[in-house]
Design a protein around this motif. Structure first.
Motif, PDB file in Angstrom:
ATOM      1  N   ASP A 115      63.960  88.910  85.180  1.00 24.73           N
ATOM      2  CA  ASP A 115      65.149  88.423  85.871  1.00 24.73           C
ATOM      3  C   ASP A 115      64.996  86.929  86.180  1.00 24.73           C
ATOM      4  N   GLY A 116      66.115  86.203  86.060  1.00 25.36           N
ATOM      5  CA  GLY A 116      66.075  84.768  86.358  1.00 25.36           C
ATOM      6  C   GLY A 116      66.804  83.963  85.312  1.00 25.36           C
ATOM      7  N   ASP A 117      66.290  82.775  85.031  1.00 25.90           N
ATOM      8  CA  ASP A 117      66.887  81.876  84.042  1.00 25.90           C
ATOM      9  C   ASP A 117      66.038  81.860  82.781  1.00 25.90           C
ATOM     10  N   ALA A 118      66.708  81.705  81.642  1.00 30.59           N
ATOM     11  CA  ALA A 118      66.029  81.579  80.357  1.00 30.59           C
ATOM     12  C   ALA A 118      66.417  80.249  79.736  1.00 30.59           C
ATOM     13  N   SER A 119      65.485  79.630  79.031  1.00 23.88           N
ATOM     14  CA  SER A 119      65.780  78.333  78.421  1.00 23.88           C
ATOM     15  C   SER A 119      64.853  78.084  77.242  1.00 23.88           C
ATOM     16  N   ALA A 120      65.275  77.175  76.378  1.00 21.22           N
ATOM     17  CA  ALA A 120      64.468  76.733  75.252  1.00 21.22           C
ATOM     18  C   ALA A 120      64.635  75.227  75.113  1.00 21.22           C
ATOM     19  N   ARG A 121      63.566  74.553  74.765  1.00 20.16           N
ATOM     20  CA  ARG A 121      63.574  73.090  74.667  1.00 20.16           C
ATOM     21  C   ARG A 121      63.405  72.685  73.209  1.00 20.16           C
ATOM     22  N   TRP A 122      64.348  71.848  72.753  1.00 20.14           N
ATOM     23  CA  TRP A 122      64.378  71.459  71.347  1.00 20.14           C
ATOM     24  C   TRP A 122      64.634  69.961  71.204  1.00 20.14           C
ATOM     25  N   MET A 123      64.259  69.480  70.013  1.00 23.25           N
ATOM     26  CA  MET A 123      64.685  68.170  69.542  1.00 23.25           C
ATOM     27  C   MET A 123      65.229  68.381  68.132  1.00 23.25           C
ATOM     28  N   GLU A 178      62.620  70.458  66.080  1.00 25.26           N
ATOM     29  CA  GLU A 178      61.314  70.476  66.732  1.00 25.26           C
ATOM     30  C   GLU A 178      61.387  71.360  67.975  1.00 25.26           C
ATOM     31  N   PHE A 179      60.528  72.363  67.990  1.00 23.94           N
ATOM     32  CA  PHE A 179      60.457  73.316  69.096  1.00 23.94           C
ATOM     33  C   PHE A 179      59.442  72.806  70.111  1.00 23.94           C
ATOM     34  N   ALA A 180      59.886  72.656  71.371  1.00 27.67           N
ATOM     35  CA  ALA A 180      59.011  72.132  72.422  1.00 27.67           C
ATOM     36  C   ALA A 180      58.580  73.195  73.421  1.00 27.67           C
ATOM     37  N   GLY A 181      59.218  74.371  73.410  1.00 29.35           N
ATOM     38  CA  GLY A 181      58.811  75.414  74.336  1.00 29.35           C
ATOM     39  C   GLY A 181      59.963  76.307  74.731  1.00 29.35           C
TER      40      GLY A 181
END
Length: 234
Positions: free
Chosen positions: A125-133, A183-186
């Motif tokens: 439960d909570g927030d989901a996110s992904a960091r990209w370039m 580019e996948f950062a996390g």
């Protein structure tokens, strides 16, 4: 026989009326300014959403990332979780790159926008996110920038999550045939099951509120000044 004079002040009905008018004008000014603020924020478009929306005039191509790329991202994430604890503050973030297929990008299609669409399952439960370039590989160097706001708020554990974000539009001075680079950062609180990279051509059409937004500070100031002058004259 001495007579005295009443020195107490009396309040006439006119004083009450004037005070009521002043309160009414102040209330009207507050309502007007609040309305302007609501106009400026109520219809702003979402920058990252799982719902389909146009990011340009035309969708040129969609490239699906293969399972091998997703496996590399997952392995990178495991290593990153360990390395982040030891990495010194201020060090540049590490990324795992994926290069797509070459595309013909005529100058007439400027600008080009890269959109990342992510599907997966929330881990808690909570927030989901992904960091990209996202960008383009030109002469061996990546040209692009960060993809902001690829996130979903208030998800539940086990919930299927779909989210998207777009890099800033990029224009070319001449016709190009180049591959996109992602580019996948996390990732946070998400098991990624599918990633797609969309290429959009042309500027996204803006709605009337978006076209008005650059003028909102000037418009708000003019309305406020007009209300103040009207108030003073009354």
């Amino acid at each position: 026989m001495a007579t005295g004079h009443d020195t107490s002040t009396s309040t006439s009905p006119f004083d009450f009326a004037r005070a009521a008018c002043r309160r009414g004008r102040a209330r009207a000014a507050g309502i007007a300014l609040a309305g302007l603020g609501a106009l400026g924020t109520a219809s702003l478009p979402a920058q990252a959403s799982g719902a389909p929306q146009p990011w340009g005039q035309r969708l040129v191509q969609t490239q699906e990332l293969p399972a091998e790329a997703l496996a590399k991202f997952a392995l990178f994430q495991d290593r990153k979780d360990t390395a982040d604890a030891d990495r010194s503050a201020g060090a540049p973030p590490q990324t795992q790159a994926w290069t797509g297929e070459e595309m013909a990008l005529p100058r007439s299609g400027n600008p080009y926008t890269l959109v990342v669409r992510v599907s997966g399952v929330a881990l808690a439960d909570g927030d989901a996110s992904a960091r990209w370039m996202a960008g383009w590989s030109i002469h061996g160097a990546s040209r692009g920038g960060a993809v902001p706001q690829v996130a979903a708020r208030g998800v539940r554990a086990g919930q299927v999550v779909e989210m998207a974000g777009a890099a800033a539009p990029l224009s070319f001075k001449e016709d190009r045939t180049v591959p996109p680079v992602l580019e996948f950062a996390g990732v946070s609180n998400l098991r990624m099951d599918r990633v797609r990279l969309e290429v959009w051509s042309g500027m996204r059409s803006s709605n009337p509120v978006e076209r008005l937004m650059p003028w909102m500070p000037l418009f708000t100031g003019a309305v406020f000044l007009g209300l103040m002058l009207w108030w003073r004259r009354r």
